[in-house]
Design an enzyme around this catalytic site. Structure first.
Site, PDB file in Angstrom:
ATOM      1  N   THR A  67       0.854  -1.182   0.000  1.00  9.11           N
ATOM      2  CA  THR A  67       0.000   0.000   0.000  1.00  9.11           C
ATOM      3  C   THR A  67       0.890   1.231   0.000  1.00  9.11           C
ATOM      4  O   THR A  67       2.120   1.127  -0.080  1.00  9.11           O
ATOM      5  CB  THR A  67      -1.026  -0.059   1.157  1.00  9.11           C
ATOM      6  OG1 THR A  67      -1.921   1.044   1.010  1.00  9.11           O
ATOM      7  CG2 THR A  67      -0.378  -0.014   2.524  1.00  9.11           C
ATOM      8  N   LYS A  71       3.479   0.969  -3.877  1.00  9.67           N
ATOM      9  CA  LYS A  71       2.865   0.245  -5.000  1.00  9.67           C
ATOM     10  C   LYS A  71       3.656   0.343  -6.308  1.00  9.67           C
ATOM     11  O   LYS A  71       3.582  -0.550  -7.140  1.00  9.67           O
ATOM     12  CB  LYS A  71       1.429   0.745  -5.234  1.00  9.67           C
ATOM     13  CG  LYS A  71       0.434   0.269  -4.185  1.00  9.67           C
ATOM     14  CD  LYS A  71      -0.984   0.684  -4.557  1.00  9.67           C
ATOM     15  CE  LYS A  71      -1.974   0.201  -3.519  1.00  9.67           C
ATOM     16  NZ  LYS A  71      -3.369   0.439  -3.893  1.00  9.67           N
ATOM     17  N   ASP A 107      -6.725  -4.371  -7.442  1.00 11.62           N
ATOM     18  CA  ASP A 107      -7.660  -3.299  -7.050  1.00 11.62           C
ATOM     19  C   ASP A 107      -8.821  -3.161  -8.037  1.00 11.62           C
ATOM     20  O   ASP A 107      -9.991  -3.142  -7.639  1.00 11.62           O
ATOM     21  CB  ASP A 107      -6.921  -1.954  -6.950  1.00 11.62           C
ATOM     22  CG  ASP A 107      -6.154  -1.809  -5.645  1.00 11.62           C
ATOM     23  OD1 ASP A 107      -6.515  -2.481  -4.650  1.00 11.62           O
ATOM     24  OD2 ASP A 107      -5.194  -1.018  -5.611  1.00 11.62           O
ATOM     25  N   ALA A 133      -7.602  10.299 -10.885  1.00 12.82           N
ATOM     26  CA  ALA A 133      -6.693   9.655 -11.844  1.00 12.82           C
ATOM     27  C   ALA A 133      -5.479   9.076 -11.119  1.00 12.82           C
ATOM     28  O   ALA A 133      -4.428   8.892 -11.720  1.00 12.82           O
ATOM     29  CB  ALA A 133      -6.260  10.663 -12.906  1.00 12.82           C
ATOM     30  N   GLY A 134      -5.631   8.793  -9.821  1.00 12.70           N
ATOM     31  CA  GLY A 134      -4.536   8.208  -9.047  1.00 12.70           C
ATOM     32  C   GLY A 134      -4.504   6.693  -9.205  1.00 12.70           C
ATOM     33  O   GLY A 134      -5.025   6.148 -10.186  1.00 12.70           O
ATOM     34  N   GLY A 135      -3.885   6.026  -8.248  1.00 11.59           N
ATOM     35  CA  GLY A 135      -3.690   4.574  -8.339  1.00 11.59           C
ATOM     36  C   GLY A 135      -4.990   3.795  -8.469  1.00 11.59           C
ATOM     37  O   GLY A 135      -5.094   2.895  -9.314  1.00 11.59           O
ATOM     38  N   ARG A 157      -8.445  16.741 -10.994  1.00  9.82           N
ATOM     39  CA  ARG A 157      -8.008  18.091 -10.609  1.00  9.82           C
ATOM     40  C   ARG A 157      -6.692  18.454 -11.280  1.00  9.82           C
ATOM     41  O   ARG A 157      -6.515  19.543 -11.797  1.00  9.82           O
ATOM     42  CB  ARG A 157      -7.878  18.100  -9.080  1.00  9.82           C
ATOM     43  CG  ARG A 157      -7.353  19.350  -8.473  1.00  9.82           C
ATOM     44  CD  ARG A 157      -7.241  19.181  -6.980  1.00  9.82           C
ATOM     45  NE  ARG A 157      -6.302  18.106  -6.604  1.00  9.82           N
ATOM     46  CZ  ARG A 157      -5.967  17.802  -5.362  1.00  9.82           C
ATOM     47  NH1 ARG A 157      -6.511  18.465  -4.363  1.00  9.82           N
ATOM     48  NH2 ARG A 157      -5.104  16.841  -5.113  1.00  9.82           N
TER      49      ARG A 157
HETATM   50  P1  NDP Z   1      -3.766   8.562  -5.077  1.00  6.67           P
HETATM   51  O1  NDP Z   1      -3.062   9.470  -4.139  1.00  6.67           O
HETATM   52  O2  NDP Z   1      -2.993   7.761  -6.065  1.00  6.67           O
HETATM   53  O3  NDP Z   1      -4.844   9.440  -5.926  1.00  6.67           O
HETATM   54  C1  NDP Z   1      -5.711  10.328  -5.293  1.00  6.67           C
HETATM   55  C2  NDP Z   1      -6.679  10.921  -6.306  1.00  6.67           C
HETATM   56  O4  NDP Z   1      -7.613  11.739  -5.583  1.00  6.67           O
HETATM   57  C3  NDP Z   1      -6.034  11.813  -7.347  1.00  6.67           C
HETATM   58  O5  NDP Z   1      -6.759  11.738  -8.552  1.00  6.67           O
HETATM   59  C4  NDP Z   1      -6.198  13.209  -6.714  1.00  6.67           C
HETATM   60  O6  NDP Z   1      -6.194  14.244  -7.658  1.00  6.67           O
HETATM   61  C5  NDP Z   1      -7.561  13.072  -6.111  1.00  6.67           C
HETATM   62  N1  NDP Z   1      -7.825  14.008  -5.014  1.00  6.67           N
HETATM   63  C6  NDP Z   1      -7.407  13.922  -3.731  1.00  6.67           C
HETATM   64  N2  NDP Z   1      -7.868  14.955  -3.016  1.00  6.67           N
HETATM   65  C7  NDP Z   1      -8.586  15.729  -3.878  1.00  6.67           C
HETATM   66  C8  NDP Z   1      -9.330  16.932  -3.746  1.00  6.67           C
HETATM   67  N3  NDP Z   1      -9.412  17.578  -2.572  1.00  6.67           N
HETATM   68  N4  NDP Z   1      -9.964  17.423  -4.838  1.00  6.67           N
HETATM   69  C9  NDP Z   1      -9.890  16.792  -6.024  1.00  6.67           C
HETATM   70  N5  NDP Z   1      -9.196  15.644  -6.216  1.00  6.67           N
HETATM   71  C10 NDP Z   1      -8.565  15.117  -5.148  1.00  6.67           C
HETATM   72  O7  NDP Z   1      -4.646   7.634  -4.155  1.00  6.67           O
HETATM   73  P2  NDP Z   1      -5.276   6.200  -4.522  1.00  6.67           P
HETATM   74  O8  NDP Z   1      -5.805   6.256  -5.906  1.00  6.67           O
HETATM   75  O9  NDP Z   1      -4.336   5.142  -4.152  1.00  6.67           O
HETATM   76  O10 NDP Z   1      -6.482   6.130  -3.483  1.00  6.67           O
HETATM   77  C11 NDP Z   1      -7.670   6.879  -3.685  1.00  6.67           C
HETATM   78  C12 NDP Z   1      -8.745   6.337  -2.780  1.00  6.67           C
HETATM   79  O11 NDP Z   1      -9.014   5.002  -3.145  1.00  6.67           O
HETATM   80  C13 NDP Z   1      -8.368   6.317  -1.285  1.00  6.67           C
HETATM   81  O12 NDP Z   1      -9.472   6.794  -0.535  1.00  6.67           O
HETATM   82  C14 NDP Z   1      -8.166   4.842  -0.995  1.00  6.67           C
HETATM   83  O13 NDP Z   1      -8.533   4.516   0.333  1.00  6.67           O
HETATM   84  C15 NDP Z   1      -9.132   4.226  -1.977  1.00  6.67           C
HETATM   85  N6  NDP Z   1      -8.807   2.836  -2.314  1.00  6.67           N
HETATM   86  C16 NDP Z   1      -9.763   1.907  -2.034  1.00  6.67           C
HETATM   87  C17 NDP Z   1      -9.538   0.586  -2.315  1.00  6.67           C
HETATM   88  C18 NDP Z   1     -10.608  -0.389  -1.981  1.00  6.67           C
HETATM   89  O14 NDP Z   1     -10.328  -1.587  -2.053  1.00  6.67           O
HETATM   90  N7  NDP Z   1     -11.841   0.038  -1.659  1.00  6.67           N
HETATM   91  C19 NDP Z   1      -8.288   0.117  -2.921  1.00  6.67           C
HETATM   92  C20 NDP Z   1      -7.351   1.185  -3.225  1.00  6.67           C
HETATM   93  C21 NDP Z   1      -7.615   2.495  -2.898  1.00  6.67           C
HETATM   94  P3  NDP Z   1      -4.815  14.918  -8.195  1.00  6.67           P
HETATM   95  O15 NDP Z   1      -4.270  13.988  -9.241  1.00  6.67           O
HETATM   96  O16 NDP Z   1      -5.250  16.216  -8.742  1.00  6.67           O
HETATM   97  O17 NDP Z   1      -3.914  15.046  -6.989  1.00  6.67           O
END
Ligand code: NDP
Length: 284
Positions: A67, A71, A107, A133-135, A157
């Protein structure tokens, strides 16, 4: 019969990791099947990841979950990375084959399992809008592409991350996804079948936050999904439900990805009901 006190070990490497709930469901799964397996929650600083992976090898662990923040960093430390995980560019599950450590990404597969099993929705041919657009978004987008999604829009964003995901989807999965920069409220049109919050907005402890999405024009049978697993019902999910929309929380995805890992490690069907019940209790 000769005694056998040997335990099979798996676990999760993260930093911080103390609040990661995977041990609850994996251990519940092992207990339900009476397997002598243990799932360890291990805090590993980024600089120590190479040593930790050497430790996984030396201790004969059957695998690990990765995690935040490991990753992506784990990729060069493995013997092999599955084509799916390579396309996504991240590994959340490592399994052992003999002496080889193989990286997988479960995932997106976990999300699709929840989508099909819990919501009864098949993504093929559907119009999907992903916030983020994150992980998590990357994993879900590539699995949707593999499942034959009809149209996909990514709203993020940061333009850089959103555009990179669309470019990778085109190049690695042949899917032309549309990117939209997220400024202000994101309007969800009547053409959207499935809306997924793939951001961390609303994740504990910031439970009062919710993604700024405008559902005024959304169709009545829109399915609203959240990947945030804690709290089990985010403000976003509650708001969608209050509008009479169908919803899917982050819990089925969490259980789904954990169940796929369980099956990769043990070779046994995962006792999903027991795993889900244990998690739901932990989140109460
Ligand atoms: P990342 O850090 O890789 O990506 C986060 C994303 O959220 C980015 O697109 C980021 O945008 C956006 N973001 C965060 N804060 C804001 C905000 N205030 N306004 C707009 N956009 C925002 O994280 P992950 O993708 O790894 O995780 C994201 C979520 O997924 C977490 O809550 C995690 O717990 C959940 N998750 C759940 C799983 C499950 O099995 N249910 C498995 C894996 C993850 P920007 O690119 O602009 O920064």
């Amino acid at each position: 019969m000769a005694a056998n006190y040997k335990l099979e070990l798996v676990g999760v490497l993260g930093h911080p990791v103390a609040e990661n709930p995977s041990c609850v469901m994996e251990e519940a799964g092992f207990a339900a099947l009476g397997l002598p397996w243990r799932y360890l929650t291990m805090d590993v600083a980024p600089a120590d990841l190479p040593d930790a992976i050497r430790g996984v090898r030396a201790l004969g662990m059957q695998g690990v979950n990765l995690t935040i923040p490991h990753k992506v960093a784990v990729l060069p430390l493995l013997d092999e990375v599955s084509p799916d995980a390579a396309r996504i560019g991240a590994v959340n599950t490592v399994r052992r084959e003999g002496k080889r450590l193989i990286g997988e990404n479960t995932d997106g597969k976990g999300f699709l399992r929840g989508l099909r099993q819990e919501a009864g929705v098949e993504p093929a041919g559907r119009n999907v809008l992903l916030l983020g657009a994150g992980g998590a978004a990357r994993a879900i987008a590539f699995e949707l592409a593999a499942a034959g999604v009809g149209r996909l829009a990514i709203v993020n964003r940061s333009a850089e991350r959103g555009a990179a995901l669309c470019a990778d989807l085109k190049e690695r999965a042949g899917l032309a996804a549309r990117f939209e920069l997220w400024t202000g409220r994101c309007k969800v049109g009547s053409e959207v079948d499935i809306l997924v919050n793939c951001t961390s907005i609303g994740l504990f402890p910031k439970v009062s936050e919710m993604p700024p999405a405008d559902l005024e024009k959304a169709r009545a049978d829109l399915l609203v999904c959240d990947v945030v697993p804690n709290p089990a019902e985010t403000r976003f999910i509650k708001a969608a439900r209050a509008r009479g929309l169908k919803t899917l929380t982050g819990l089925p995805m969490l259980v789904g990805q954990g169940a796929i890992g369980f099956e990769m490690w043990t070779g046994r069907p995962a006792p999903e009901a027991a795993m889900k019940a244990a998690l739901a209790k932990a989140f109460e």
